[in-house]
Scaffold this active site. Structure first.
Site, PDB file in Angstrom:
ATOM      1  N   HIS A 216       0.813  -1.215   0.000  1.00 44.60           N
ATOM      2  CA  HIS A 216       0.000   0.000   0.000  1.00 44.60           C
ATOM      3  C   HIS A 216       0.848   1.266   0.000  1.00 44.60           C
ATOM      4  CE1 HIS A 216      -3.743   1.996  -0.451  1.00 44.60           C
ATOM      5  NE2 HIS A 216      -3.227   2.934   0.298  1.00 44.60           N
ATOM      6  N   TYR A 220       1.516   5.315  -2.799  1.00 43.66           N
ATOM      7  CA  TYR A 220       1.816   6.735  -2.551  1.00 43.66           C
ATOM      8  C   TYR A 220       3.192   7.087  -3.093  1.00 43.66           C
ATOM      9  CZ  TYR A 220      -2.435   6.165  -0.078  1.00 43.66           C
ATOM     10  OH  TYR A 220      -3.737   5.850   0.192  1.00 43.66           O
ATOM     11  N   HIS A 377     -11.075   0.734  -9.626  1.00 39.44           N
ATOM     12  CA  HIS A 377     -10.463   1.704  -8.702  1.00 39.44           C
ATOM     13  C   HIS A 377      -9.052   2.064  -9.161  1.00 39.44           C
ATOM     14  CE1 HIS A 377      -8.625   3.377  -5.119  1.00 39.44           C
ATOM     15  NE2 HIS A 377      -7.832   2.330  -4.994  1.00 39.44           N
ATOM     16  N   PHE A 378      -8.225   1.057  -9.424  1.00 36.04           N
ATOM     17  CA  PHE A 378      -6.826   1.444  -9.638  1.00 36.04           C
ATOM     18  C   PHE A 378      -6.528   1.936 -11.052  1.00 36.04           C
ATOM     19  CE2 PHE A 378      -6.182  -3.329  -9.654  1.00 36.04           C
ATOM     20  CZ  PHE A 378      -5.696  -3.470 -10.945  1.00 36.04           C
ATOM     21  N   HIS A 379      -7.481   1.785 -11.966  1.00 37.50           N
ATOM     22  CA  HIS A 379      -7.239   2.416 -13.276  1.00 37.50           C
ATOM     23  C   HIS A 379      -7.621   3.895 -13.272  1.00 37.50           C
ATOM     24  CE1 HIS A 379      -6.639  -1.731 -14.600  1.00 37.50           C
ATOM     25  NE2 HIS A 379      -5.930  -1.187 -15.563  1.00 37.50           N
ATOM     26  N   ARG A 440     -12.151 -10.370 -10.407  1.00 32.10           N
ATOM     27  CA  ARG A 440     -10.973  -9.813 -11.063  1.00 32.10           C
ATOM     28  C   ARG A 440     -10.030 -10.965 -11.387  1.00 32.10           C
ATOM     29  NH1 ARG A 440      -6.982  -7.124  -6.470  1.00 32.10           N
ATOM     30  NH2 ARG A 440      -5.765  -6.720  -8.338  1.00 32.10           N
ATOM     31  N   ARG A 441      -8.951 -10.681 -12.112  1.00 28.89           N
ATOM     32  CA  ARG A 441      -7.879 -11.641 -12.385  1.00 28.89           C
ATOM     33  C   ARG A 441      -8.399 -13.004 -12.851  1.00 28.89           C
ATOM     34  NH1 ARG A 441      -3.600 -10.586  -7.415  1.00 28.89           N
ATOM     35  NH2 ARG A 441      -2.496  -8.971  -8.532  1.00 28.89           N
TER      36      ARG A 441
HETATM   37 FE1  HAS Z   1      -6.152   2.086  -3.581  1.00 29.71          FE
HETATM   38  C1  HAS Z   1      -6.571  -1.339  -3.818  1.00 29.71           C
HETATM   39  C2  HAS Z   1      -7.878   2.131  -0.635  1.00 29.71           C
HETATM   40  C3  HAS Z   1      -5.563   5.475  -3.262  1.00 29.71           C
HETATM   41  C4  HAS Z   1      -3.831   1.924  -6.125  1.00 29.71           C
HETATM   42  N1  HAS Z   1      -5.376   0.587  -4.748  1.00 29.71           N
HETATM   43  C5  HAS Z   1      -5.704  -0.752  -4.715  1.00 29.71           C
HETATM   44  C6  HAS Z   1      -4.974  -1.450  -5.724  1.00 29.71           C
HETATM   45  C7  HAS Z   1      -4.174  -0.523  -6.356  1.00 29.71           C
HETATM   46  C8  HAS Z   1      -4.447   0.752  -5.741  1.00 29.71           C
HETATM   47  C9  HAS Z   1      -3.187  -0.788  -7.475  1.00 29.71           C
HETATM   48  O1  HAS Z   1      -8.768   0.110   1.468  1.00 29.71           O
HETATM   49  C10 HAS Z   1      -5.100  -2.936  -6.051  1.00 29.71           C
HETATM   50  C11 HAS Z   1      -4.119  -3.767  -5.292  1.00 29.71           C
HETATM   51  C12 HAS Z   1      -4.276  -5.229  -5.672  1.00 29.71           C
HETATM   52  O2  HAS Z   1      -3.802  -5.612  -6.747  1.00 29.71           O
HETATM   53  O3  HAS Z   1      -4.911  -5.971  -4.916  1.00 29.71           O
HETATM   54  N2  HAS Z   1      -6.672   3.526  -2.237  1.00 29.71           N
HETATM   55  C13 HAS Z   1      -7.415   3.344  -1.133  1.00 29.71           C
HETATM   56  C14 HAS Z   1      -7.641   4.626  -0.467  1.00 29.71           C
HETATM   57  C15 HAS Z   1      -6.984   5.570  -1.215  1.00 29.71           C
HETATM   58  C16 HAS Z   1      -6.377   4.867  -2.309  1.00 29.71           C
HETATM   59  C17 HAS Z   1      -8.422   4.886   0.771  1.00 29.71           C
HETATM   60  N3  HAS Z   1      -4.955   3.436  -4.514  1.00 29.71           N
HETATM   61  C18 HAS Z   1      -4.845   4.776  -4.210  1.00 29.71           C
HETATM   62  C19 HAS Z   1      -3.845   5.388  -5.033  1.00 29.71           C
HETATM   63  C20 HAS Z   1      -3.352   4.382  -5.853  1.00 29.71           C
HETATM   64  C21 HAS Z   1      -4.066   3.169  -5.509  1.00 29.71           C
HETATM   65  C22 HAS Z   1      -3.444   6.849  -4.968  1.00 29.71           C
HETATM   66  C23 HAS Z   1      -2.299   4.418  -6.890  1.00 29.71           C
HETATM   67  C24 HAS Z   1      -1.601   5.469  -7.215  1.00 29.71           C
HETATM   68  N4  HAS Z   1      -7.066   0.653  -2.462  1.00 29.71           N
HETATM   69  C25 HAS Z   1      -7.656   0.887  -1.261  1.00 29.71           C
HETATM   70  C26 HAS Z   1      -8.072  -0.406  -0.684  1.00 29.71           C
HETATM   71  C27 HAS Z   1      -7.697  -1.391  -1.593  1.00 29.71           C
HETATM   72  C28 HAS Z   1      -7.070  -0.691  -2.695  1.00 29.71           C
HETATM   73  C29 HAS Z   1      -8.737  -0.653   0.591  1.00 29.71           C
HETATM   74  C30 HAS Z   1      -7.901  -2.909  -1.441  1.00 29.71           C
HETATM   75  C31 HAS Z   1      -9.128  -3.332  -2.158  1.00 29.71           C
HETATM   76  C32 HAS Z   1      -9.292  -4.841  -2.099  1.00 29.71           C
HETATM   77  O4  HAS Z   1     -10.189  -5.293  -1.403  1.00 29.71           O
HETATM   78  O5  HAS Z   1      -8.519  -5.579  -2.732  1.00 29.71           O
HETATM   79  C33 HAS Z   1      -6.898   7.065  -0.874  1.00 29.71           C
HETATM   80  O6  HAS Z   1      -5.542   7.437  -0.791  1.00 29.71           O
HETATM   81  C34 HAS Z   1      -7.629   7.910  -1.868  1.00 29.71           C
HETATM   82  C35 HAS Z   1      -7.675   9.370  -1.453  1.00 29.71           C
HETATM   83  C36 HAS Z   1      -8.042  10.230  -2.587  1.00 29.71           C
HETATM   84  C37 HAS Z   1      -8.898  11.250  -2.545  1.00 29.71           C
HETATM   85  C38 HAS Z   1      -9.188  12.017  -3.816  1.00 29.71           C
HETATM   86  C39 HAS Z   1      -8.692  13.463  -3.781  1.00 29.71           C
HETATM   87  C40 HAS Z   1      -8.937  14.093  -5.095  1.00 29.71           C
HETATM   88  C41 HAS Z   1      -8.044  14.823  -5.808  1.00 29.71           C
HETATM   89  C42 HAS Z   1      -8.445  15.324  -7.156  1.00 29.71           C
HETATM   90  C43 HAS Z   1      -8.975  16.726  -7.080  1.00 29.71           C
HETATM   91  C44 HAS Z   1      -9.498  17.158  -8.404  1.00 29.71           C
HETATM   92  C45 HAS Z   1      -9.505  18.412  -8.834  1.00 29.71           C
HETATM   93  C46 HAS Z   1     -10.036  18.677 -10.187  1.00 29.71           C
HETATM   94  C47 HAS Z   1      -8.997  19.557  -8.054  1.00 29.71           C
HETATM   95  C48 HAS Z   1      -9.606  11.619  -1.320  1.00 29.71           C
HETATM   96  C49 HAS Z   1      -6.682  15.174  -5.310  1.00 29.71           C
HETATM   97  C50 HAS Z   1     -11.336  19.393 -10.134  1.00 29.71           C
HETATM   98  C51 HAS Z   1     -12.448  18.454 -10.124  1.00 29.71           C
HETATM   99  C52 HAS Z   1     -13.747  18.816  -9.847  1.00 29.71           C
HETATM  100  C53 HAS Z   1     -14.867  17.893 -10.191  1.00 29.71           C
HETATM  101  C54 HAS Z   1     -14.113  20.059  -9.140  1.00 29.71           C
END
Ligand code: HAS
Length: 577
Positions: A216, A220, A377-379, A440-441
């Site tokens: 995990h 980041y 999610h991860f794409h 998946r997979r």
């Molecule tokens: Fe994740 C599974 C939870 C972030 C990548 N994640 C994965 C896997 C990958 C991955 C590759 O809790 C699969 C792993 C596998 O093969 O089994 N992930 C999270 C959480 C976050 C999160 C809580 N993941 C990421 C990031 C990744 C990534 C970043 C890659 C770079 N993830 C999980 C969990 C799993 C998981 C479980 C396991 C699932 C399972 O059961 O297998 C947080 O860090 C996300 C926080 C993000 C935000 C969004 C902020 C928004 C921003 C954009 C602002 C936009 C603007 C544009 C300003 C709160 C910064 C304007 C737009 C307007 C519309 C106004």
């Protein structure tokens, strides 16, 4: 060309060219899953072999090498201190040799273990050693170029804050150094010995726990360089008068990532037996904590965009939302084409963040775990914001470093939007399908998506086909990018190559002295990491540290290493008790 600059160009060319294979196998995935390919293999590459190539190239090789390239550029330009040729050459060669070793194992079908390489599936030892060399190579510039230059700069500028770009990259590589400890233990003491035939058995629960202690935080490690460039460069790409809204908020986000990226890995193991539930809950709570710096970033970036647009269009001073329309989403003016990559990525990441929080929720995770929801999610995270910012900046820096003007800017600016539309369709389709239970997979071509199969699942047909349309569109977007990339590479030089990029000054430049010294935060993070993992590690080693299961590969249901005899098992149990 200057030797170090040439190495950085190679660090951009190698991962981008390898990504051609990675994306190709991604497109094949959606075709298999939609039943358009109904076989176990395509053009001599088996399903799981292709999926391994897709995951390892895209998530591990592409990201790691480019992160080193971007780090080199940012340190060099912002600290104005030259990098050492020998150090850079050594780092690059290690990464190259490591990549080639792992590639050999994958292309010859000796490492069909996916990018998570869960045991008891076992790959050829060259796969693990190759991955280890890639990691070691990625640390060489950090220890022998960036850190010495950072300390020298601090000595020369005792009263100044280190530039925010350097701060972000530094925090990221500190995290990288800490997070590889568990995976190195897994590789050195579990996977390599089994793969080399030195031991007969492995403890898969321990291996998975060590893997996710790395797995995990690594997301980041991919994200923070993109955030760094969002803070430092995006405002200036958007407008000449662009500025970062708050330097302090950006630094705080990096420190929060440093703290919260580690005690969270169990959210990948909620469904695994053998780990006490309360520890999983603690990791779930910390996972909500790690979303906070991303919320902070969403605010900072939106505020920086607003400031930057309004600085250029004073008549929009009182506009509440109208200024959004003035962001150059699709422009070929100067370097503005690169804004498409950032904006498309940010929109995708908003969805990626929300789906991540669903994943993190202990009870909701039980619905989506191991379903198509997870690739959706991860794409939009690593395959969204991270990949798009990395691609856009690879093209930008290719032009800068080699002294070439980016060619076919209209194609370059359109590419990320096709990627965005493709993955928007893919995301909706796979998220819905995931909730409906699509795994998946899984090679659905000969099974769930095949009307002639006894396990044909007609309920998923529409989503699987929509996923194929989305994945193919994204693939076409990548082709447009590559056309512009190759055209730029082979165009004539128009100026001397240089290592530079636009740097946004901070609109609010808070001092925040507590964030200037990194050492106390690093110590605190390491202790928290250790404490959060001692109980689960105890849990998964209760039945023995090194033994549990013989090794397997994907070719045969029989073990490839010798299982313990009843006598040996008895002896071992007695020694544990
Ligand atoms: Fe994740 C599974 C939870 C972030 C990548 N994640 C994965 C896997 C990958 C991955 C590759 O809790 C699969 C792993 C596998 O093969 O089994 N992930 C999270 C959480 C976050 C999160 C809580 N993941 C990421 C990031 C990744 C990534 C970043 C890659 C770079 N993830 C999980 C969990 C799993 C998981 C479980 C396991 C699932 C399972 O059961 O297998 C947080 O860090 C996300 C926080 C993000 C935000 C969004 C902020 C928004 C921003 C954009 C602002 C936009 C603007 C544009 C300003 C709160 C910064 C304007 C737009 C307007 C519309 C106004």
């Amino acid at each position: 060309m200057n030797g170090v600059r040439a190495i950085i160009v190679l660090e951009i060319l190698l991962p981008v060219l390898l990504l051609v294979f990675g994306v190709y196998h991604g497109v094949l995935q959606v075709l298999y899953r939609a039943g358009i390919i109904k076989d176990m293999s395509f053009l001599g590459i088996e399903y799981y072999q292709g999926l391994t190539l897709h995951g390892v190239i895209n998530a591990i090789v592409f990201t790691t090498i480019l992160i080193v390239a971007f780090g080199n550029i940012i340190f060099w330009h912002l600290l104005k201190k030259p990098l050492r040729f020998g150090v850079q050459l050594l780092g690059f060669l290690l990464m190259l040799v490591g990549t080639l070793m792992a590639a050999w194992a994958m292309f010859t079908g000796k490492a069909n273990v996916l990018y998570t390489f869960y045991p008891p599936l076992i790959a050829h030892w060259t796969f693990y050693l190759g991955a280890a060399l890639l990691i070691v190579g990625s640390l060489v510039p950090f220890f022998f170029d960036w850190l010495p230059n950072y300390f020298a700069w601090k000595r020369e500028n005792p009263d100044k804050k280190v530039p925010i770009g350097v701060y972000g990259i530094l925090v990221n590589h500190i995290m990288w150094t800490i997070m590889i400890v568990p995976v190195v233990i897994e590789v050195l003491f579990q996977l390599l010995p089994l793969s080399l035939g030195l031991v007969n058995e492995i403890n898969p629960s321990l291996a998975r726990t060590l893997f996710w202690a790395f797995g995990h935080p690594v997301v980041y490690f991919w994200l923070l360089p993109a955030y760094t460039m969002l803070y430092v460069m995006l405002p200036k790409f958007v407008s000449e008068k662009g500025a970062l809204f708050s330097d302090g908020a950006a630094r705080l986000a990096f420190i929060l990532f440093l703290i919260f990226s580690f005690p969270v890995g169990l959210h990948h193991q909620y469904t695994e037996p053998g780990i006490t539930n309360s520890y999983k809950l603690i990791h779930a709570l910390f996972t909500f904590g790690v979303a906070v710096p991303s919320f902070l970033t969403a605010f900072s970036v939106a505020a920086s965009l607003e400031y930057s647009v309004k600085a250029q269009y004073p008549n929009l001073k009182n506009s509440l939302f109208g200024w959004w329309a003035k962001i150059p989403y699709l422009s070929t003016d100067g370097d503005k084409w690169v804004v498409s990559y950032y904006m498309a990525g940010l929109f995708m990441f908003l969805i990626g963040g929300i789906t991540g929080i669903v994943n993190a929720s202990y009870n909701l995770n039980l619905v989506v775990h191991n379903t198509a929801w997870v690739p959706a999610h991860f794409h939009t995270t690593v395959g969204g914001l991270v990949t798009l910012v990395f691609l856009g900046m690879s093209l930008f820096f290719l032009g800068r470093l080699t002294g070439r003007e980016v060619r076919l800017k209209a194609l370059a600016a359109t590419a990320p939007w096709l990627w965005f539309v493709g993955f928007a369709i893919f995301n909706v389709a796979y998220s819905v399908a995931g909730i409906e239970g699509m795994p998946r997979r899984t090679n659905m071509g000969p099974s769930y998506s095949n009307p002639e199969s006894p396990i044909f699942a007609p309920d998923w047909t529409l989503e699987a086909l929509a996923g194929a349309v989305g994945g193919t569109l994204a693939g076409i977007g990548f082709v447009l990018f590559m056309i512009s990339f190759v055209a730029t590479l082979f165009s004539s030089k128009v100026r001397e190559g240089s290592v530079d990029f636009p740097v946004a000054e901070a609109y609010h430049d808070e001092r925040m002295p507590a964030l200037q010294k990194l050492a106390p935060w690093v110590v605190f993070t390491s202790i928290l990491f250790l404490v959060s993992y001692i109980p689960p590690l105890y849990d998964v080693t209760k039945r023995g540290v090194f033994f549990d299961s013989p090794g397997y590969n994907d070719k045969n249901p029989l073990p490839i290493t010798k299982p313990q005899t009843a006598k040996e098992e008895e002896k071992e149990r007695a020694s544990v008790e």
